[in-house]
Write a protein that holds these residues in place. Structure first.
Motif, PDB file in Angstrom:
ATOM      1  N   ARG A  48       9.505   3.480  -3.486  1.00 24.27           N
ATOM      2  CA  ARG A  48       9.627   3.551  -2.029  1.00 24.27           C
ATOM      3  C   ARG A  48       8.248   3.779  -1.424  1.00 24.27           C
ATOM      4  O   ARG A  48       7.522   4.700  -1.801  1.00 24.27           O
ATOM      5  CB  ARG A  48      10.578   4.674  -1.636  1.00 24.27           C
ATOM      6  CG  ARG A  48      10.716   4.900  -0.122  1.00 24.27           C
ATOM      7  CD  ARG A  48      12.114   5.344   0.223  1.00 24.27           C
ATOM      8  NE  ARG A  48      13.074   4.304  -0.116  1.00 24.27           N
ATOM      9  CZ  ARG A  48      14.382   4.507  -0.264  1.00 24.27           C
ATOM     10  NH1 ARG A  48      14.881   5.721  -0.113  1.00 24.27           N
ATOM     11  NH2 ARG A  48      15.186   3.505  -0.578  1.00 24.27           N
ATOM     12  N   VAL A  49       7.868   2.949  -0.474  1.00 25.72           N
ATOM     13  CA  VAL A  49       6.577   3.085   0.183  1.00 25.72           C
ATOM     14  C   VAL A  49       6.662   4.072   1.334  1.00 25.72           C
ATOM     15  O   VAL A  49       5.854   4.987   1.455  1.00 25.72           O
ATOM     16  CB  VAL A  49       6.079   1.716   0.694  1.00 25.72           C
ATOM     17  CG1 VAL A  49       4.739   1.857   1.405  1.00 25.72           C
ATOM     18  CG2 VAL A  49       5.956   0.733  -0.464  1.00 25.72           C
ATOM     19  N   LEU A  50       7.684   3.924   2.187  1.00 30.45           N
ATOM     20  CA  LEU A  50       7.884   4.856   3.298  1.00 30.45           C
ATOM     21  C   LEU A  50       9.261   4.637   3.910  1.00 30.45           C
ATOM     22  O   LEU A  50       9.931   3.633   3.649  1.00 30.45           O
ATOM     23  CB  LEU A  50       6.797   4.696   4.369  1.00 30.45           C
ATOM     24  CG  LEU A  50       6.627   3.354   5.075  1.00 30.45           C
ATOM     25  CD1 LEU A  50       7.635   3.159   6.202  1.00 30.45           C
ATOM     26  CD2 LEU A  50       5.223   3.260   5.677  1.00 30.45           C
ATOM     27  N   SER A  51       9.675   5.597   4.735  1.00 28.12           N
ATOM     28  CA  SER A  51      10.894   5.493   5.539  1.00 28.12           C
ATOM     29  C   SER A  51      10.502   5.580   7.007  1.00 28.12           C
ATOM     30  O   SER A  51       9.531   6.250   7.360  1.00 28.12           O
ATOM     31  CB  SER A  51      11.879   6.610   5.182  1.00 28.12           C
ATOM     32  OG  SER A  51      12.262   6.535   3.823  1.00 28.12           O
ATOM     33  N   HIS A  68      14.117   1.865   5.095  1.00 23.20           N
ATOM     34  CA  HIS A  68      13.174   2.153   4.015  1.00 23.20           C
ATOM     35  C   HIS A  68      12.381   0.895   3.664  1.00 23.20           C
ATOM     36  O   HIS A  68      12.954  -0.193   3.538  1.00 23.20           O
ATOM     37  CB  HIS A  68      13.912   2.632   2.758  1.00 23.20           C
ATOM     38  CG  HIS A  68      14.792   3.814   2.987  1.00 23.20           C
ATOM     39  ND1 HIS A  68      14.304   5.030   3.401  1.00 23.20           N
ATOM     40  CD2 HIS A  68      16.138   3.956   2.876  1.00 23.20           C
ATOM     41  CE1 HIS A  68      15.305   5.888   3.521  1.00 23.20           C
ATOM     42  NE2 HIS A  68      16.428   5.264   3.217  1.00 23.20           N
ATOM     43  N   LEU A  69      11.068   1.074   3.501  1.00 21.77           N
ATOM     44  CA  LEU A  69      10.201   0.015   2.995  1.00 21.77           C
ATOM     45  C   LEU A  69      10.003   0.257   1.499  1.00 21.77           C
ATOM     46  O   LEU A  69       9.437   1.277   1.098  1.00 21.77           O
ATOM     47  CB  LEU A  69       8.854   0.030   3.720  1.00 21.77           C
ATOM     48  CG  LEU A  69       7.810  -0.968   3.219  1.00 21.77           C
ATOM     49  CD1 LEU A  69       8.249  -2.404   3.476  1.00 21.77           C
ATOM     50  CD2 LEU A  69       6.443  -0.698   3.862  1.00 21.77           C
ATOM     51  N   VAL A  98       8.637  -5.299  12.855  1.00 18.41           N
ATOM     52  CA  VAL A  98       7.835  -4.114  12.562  1.00 18.41           C
ATOM     53  C   VAL A  98       6.657  -4.542  11.694  1.00 18.41           C
ATOM     54  O   VAL A  98       6.800  -5.342  10.769  1.00 18.41           O
ATOM     55  CB  VAL A  98       8.676  -3.022  11.865  1.00 18.41           C
ATOM     56  CG1 VAL A  98       9.288  -3.534  10.571  1.00 18.41           C
ATOM     57  CG2 VAL A  98       7.834  -1.769  11.598  1.00 18.41           C
ATOM     58  N   THR A  99       5.476  -4.031  12.031  1.00 19.58           N
ATOM     59  CA  THR A  99       4.248  -4.332  11.292  1.00 19.58           C
ATOM     60  C   THR A  99       3.772  -3.077  10.588  1.00 19.58           C
ATOM     61  O   THR A  99       3.831  -1.982  11.148  1.00 19.58           O
ATOM     62  CB  THR A  99       3.154  -4.843  12.244  1.00 19.58           C
ATOM     63  OG1 THR A  99       3.578  -6.087  12.815  1.00 19.58           O
ATOM     64  CG2 THR A  99       1.835  -5.053  11.516  1.00 19.58           C
ATOM     65  N   PHE A 100       3.295  -3.244   9.356  1.00 24.20           N
ATOM     66  CA  PHE A 100       2.843  -2.107   8.558  1.00 24.20           C
ATOM     67  C   PHE A 100       1.333  -2.215   8.358  1.00 24.20           C
ATOM     68  O   PHE A 100       0.849  -3.084   7.634  1.00 24.20           O
ATOM     69  CB  PHE A 100       3.565  -2.067   7.211  1.00 24.20           C
ATOM     70  CG  PHE A 100       5.048  -1.960   7.339  1.00 24.20           C
ATOM     71  CD1 PHE A 100       5.649  -0.734   7.542  1.00 24.20           C
ATOM     72  CD2 PHE A 100       5.847  -3.098   7.287  1.00 24.20           C
ATOM     73  CE1 PHE A 100       7.021  -0.640   7.682  1.00 24.20           C
ATOM     74  CE2 PHE A 100       7.212  -3.012   7.431  1.00 24.20           C
ATOM     75  CZ  PHE A 100       7.814  -1.773   7.629  1.00 24.20           C
ATOM     76  N   THR A 101       0.566  -1.331   9.027  1.00 20.67           N
ATOM     77  CA  THR A 101      -0.878  -1.275   8.832  1.00 20.67           C
ATOM     78  C   THR A 101      -1.185  -0.287   7.708  1.00 20.67           C
ATOM     79  O   THR A 101      -0.370   0.566   7.373  1.00 20.67           O
ATOM     80  CB  THR A 101      -1.583  -0.834  10.121  1.00 20.67           C
ATOM     81  OG1 THR A 101      -1.106   0.464  10.506  1.00 20.67           O
ATOM     82  CG2 THR A 101      -1.295  -1.810  11.256  1.00 20.67           C
ATOM     83  N   GLY A 102      -2.376  -0.392   7.139  1.00 17.43           N
ATOM     84  CA  GLY A 102      -2.782   0.524   6.082  1.00 17.43           C
ATOM     85  C   GLY A 102      -2.266   0.157   4.712  1.00 17.43           C
ATOM     86  O   GLY A 102      -2.315   0.969   3.784  1.00 17.43           O
ATOM     87  N   GLY A 147       0.778  -1.215   0.000  1.00 20.41           N
ATOM     88  CA  GLY A 147       0.000   0.000   0.000  1.00 20.41           C
ATOM     89  C   GLY A 147       0.807   1.259   0.000  1.00 20.41           C
ATOM     90  O   GLY A 147       2.010   1.240  -0.044  1.00 20.41           O
ATOM     91  N   VAL A 148       0.125   2.374   0.060  1.00 17.00           N
ATOM     92  CA  VAL A 148       0.788   3.662  -0.008  1.00 17.00           C
ATOM     93  C   VAL A 148       0.558   4.471   1.251  1.00 17.00           C
ATOM     94  O   VAL A 148       1.159   5.522   1.421  1.00 17.00           O
ATOM     95  CB  VAL A 148       0.270   4.453  -1.241  1.00 17.00           C
ATOM     96  CG1 VAL A 148       0.680   3.738  -2.513  1.00 17.00           C
ATOM     97  CG2 VAL A 148      -1.246   4.606  -1.204  1.00 17.00           C
ATOM     98  N   SER A 149      -0.304   4.035   2.157  1.00 18.15           N
ATOM     99  CA  SER A 149      -0.580   4.792   3.375  1.00 18.15           C
ATOM    100  C   SER A 149      -0.186   3.983   4.605  1.00 18.15           C
ATOM    101  O   SER A 149      -0.827   4.050   5.629  1.00 18.15           O
ATOM    102  CB  SER A 149      -2.068   5.159   3.439  1.00 18.15           C
ATOM    103  OG  SER A 149      -2.866   3.985   3.417  1.00 18.15           O
ATOM    104  N   ALA A 150       0.881   3.191   4.475  1.00 18.01           N
ATOM    105  CA  ALA A 150       1.286   2.300   5.560  1.00 18.01           C
ATOM    106  C   ALA A 150       1.855   3.090   6.728  1.00 18.01           C
ATOM    107  O   ALA A 150       2.477   4.135   6.560  1.00 18.01           O
ATOM    108  CB  ALA A 150       2.316   1.301   5.050  1.00 18.01           C
ATOM    109  N   GLN A 151       1.620   2.546   7.928  1.00 18.45           N
ATOM    110  CA  GLN A 151       2.190   3.107   9.146  1.00 18.45           C
ATOM    111  C   GLN A 151       2.910   1.987   9.894  1.00 18.45           C
ATOM    112  O   GLN A 151       2.350   0.915  10.078  1.00 18.45           O
ATOM    113  CB  GLN A 151       1.093   3.715  10.032  1.00 18.45           C
ATOM    114  CG  GLN A 151       0.372   4.897   9.395  1.00 18.45           C
ATOM    115  CD  GLN A 151       1.281   6.090   9.172  1.00 18.45           C
ATOM    116  OE1 GLN A 151       2.191   6.337   9.963  1.00 18.45           O
ATOM    117  NE2 GLN A 151       1.047   6.821   8.101  1.00 18.45           N
TER     118      GLN A 151
END
Length: 326
Positions: free
Chosen positions: A90-93, A83-84, A34-38, A17-21
């Protein structure tokens, strides 16, 4: 064990996804995963984690139930940026924080299906760090939203509480005495859940991690009680995908009904034609009705055997070889 034999063959599953937290899971002062929700689901892209200065992906294990989660082979370093990424973006850092007494725990409730059978047996409270044992059942409530009332004594208050080895997952039983129709609690108090009614499970603030830091926010999960499940899972009705030899495509096994997530992930096993366990990672769909297996190496031509231990249960505690309420 119940056996299903198949030949090497796929469905590619990779939530994304693109709104992961990110949510960090702590143990003994370290972020162990680490878990990525969203994240969006069912996107055919490969998730990787890299350091801010590195090009190589970190070694470790991915799982995808109920959310994409990564456990590195070497623990994350405090204060370091990671970085994910997917194969092309890149999805997020994110930065690994230092452990301190103000870091509050968070919790997920499984399963979180919109509908559960009226004789549903077990829930799982999954935390992002090791928790303090004792007194937690006082902070768990069930409300009948059809009449706005709190349900009296819906859960079995076991002492000691049923925690896993790492202290981050608590198993909660609906009172079996109110599920089994011939027992006195069922006859005097009635069942906990009634088909067609809407319920809300509330995890109240106050549950503490091992350092005594409490959960800050109340968790609320709503569901509708469906018809009672009085039948065993039927493996002959399951659908098995066919991954291609020479690839590391994901094998999927779709059940005839949702199965208990913990028992499926603990008691499913795949072996090759030599009888050796096939290395790889297992995960479940969000509804807990499809098991995914991603092999560590490419599939080879030949036959494979999927083993399902008789301990595996559906949501109502029914096993392959016996009903919970028989």
């Amino acid at each position: 064990m119940a056996l299903i034999r198949l030949f090497a063959f796929l469905i590619l599953f990779a939530p994304l996804g693109v709104s992961a937290q990110p949510e960090f899971h702590w143990q003994n002062g370290n972020v162990t995963s680490v878990t990525f929700t969203g994240l969006e689901r069912n996107i055919e892209e490969k998730l990787t984690i890299k350091t801010s200065e590195g090009r190589e992906s970190l070694a470790g294990q991915w799982t995808y139930y109920p959310y994409a989660s990564f456990r590195p082979a070497v623990p994350f370093r405090h204060g370091k940026v990671y970085h994910l990424d997917t194969e092309d973006r890149r999805v997020l850092s994110f930065t690994i924080p230092a452990l301190n007494d103000s870091f509050p725990p968070s919790v997920l409730l499984l399963p979180d299906n919109d509908t559960l059978p009226a004789n549903h047996l077990k829930l799982y409270l999954v935390f992002n760090q090791s928790m303090k044992e004792g007194g937690n059942m006082d902070l768990l409530e069930l409300w009948d939203l059809s009449n706005g009332r709190k349900v009296s004594r819906p859960f079995l208050d076991l002492q000691p509480e049923l925690w896993n080895y790492s202290g981050d997952t608590l198993t909660v039983w609906f009172d079996p005495g109110r599920i089994k129709r011939e027992l006195i609690p069922n006859k005097t108090m009635g069942p906990v859940l009634h088909p067609g009614r809407k319920y809300e499970i509330r995890v109240l603030p106050g549950m503490m991690n091992a350092l005594g830091v409490p959960i800050k926010d109340e968790l609320q999960i709503t569901f509708i009680a469906g018809v009672e499940d009085r039948s065993s899972p039927v493996p002959s009705q399951w659908e098995i995908s066919r991954p291609k030899s020479g690839t590391a495509e994901v094998l999927s096994i779709t059940f005839d009904e949702p199965l208990d997530p913990v028992t499926v992930l603990n008691y499913a096993l795949i072996k090759d034609d030599k009888g050796d366990e096939l290395p790889g990672s297992y995960s479940l769909s969000h509804r807990s009705d499809t098991l995914y297996f991603k092999p560590l190496k490419n599939w080879e031509k030949g036959s494979y055997t999927i083993l399902f231990d008789p301990k595996i249960e559906d949501f109502a505690g029914n096993r392959f070889n016996r009903l919970f309420d028989h």
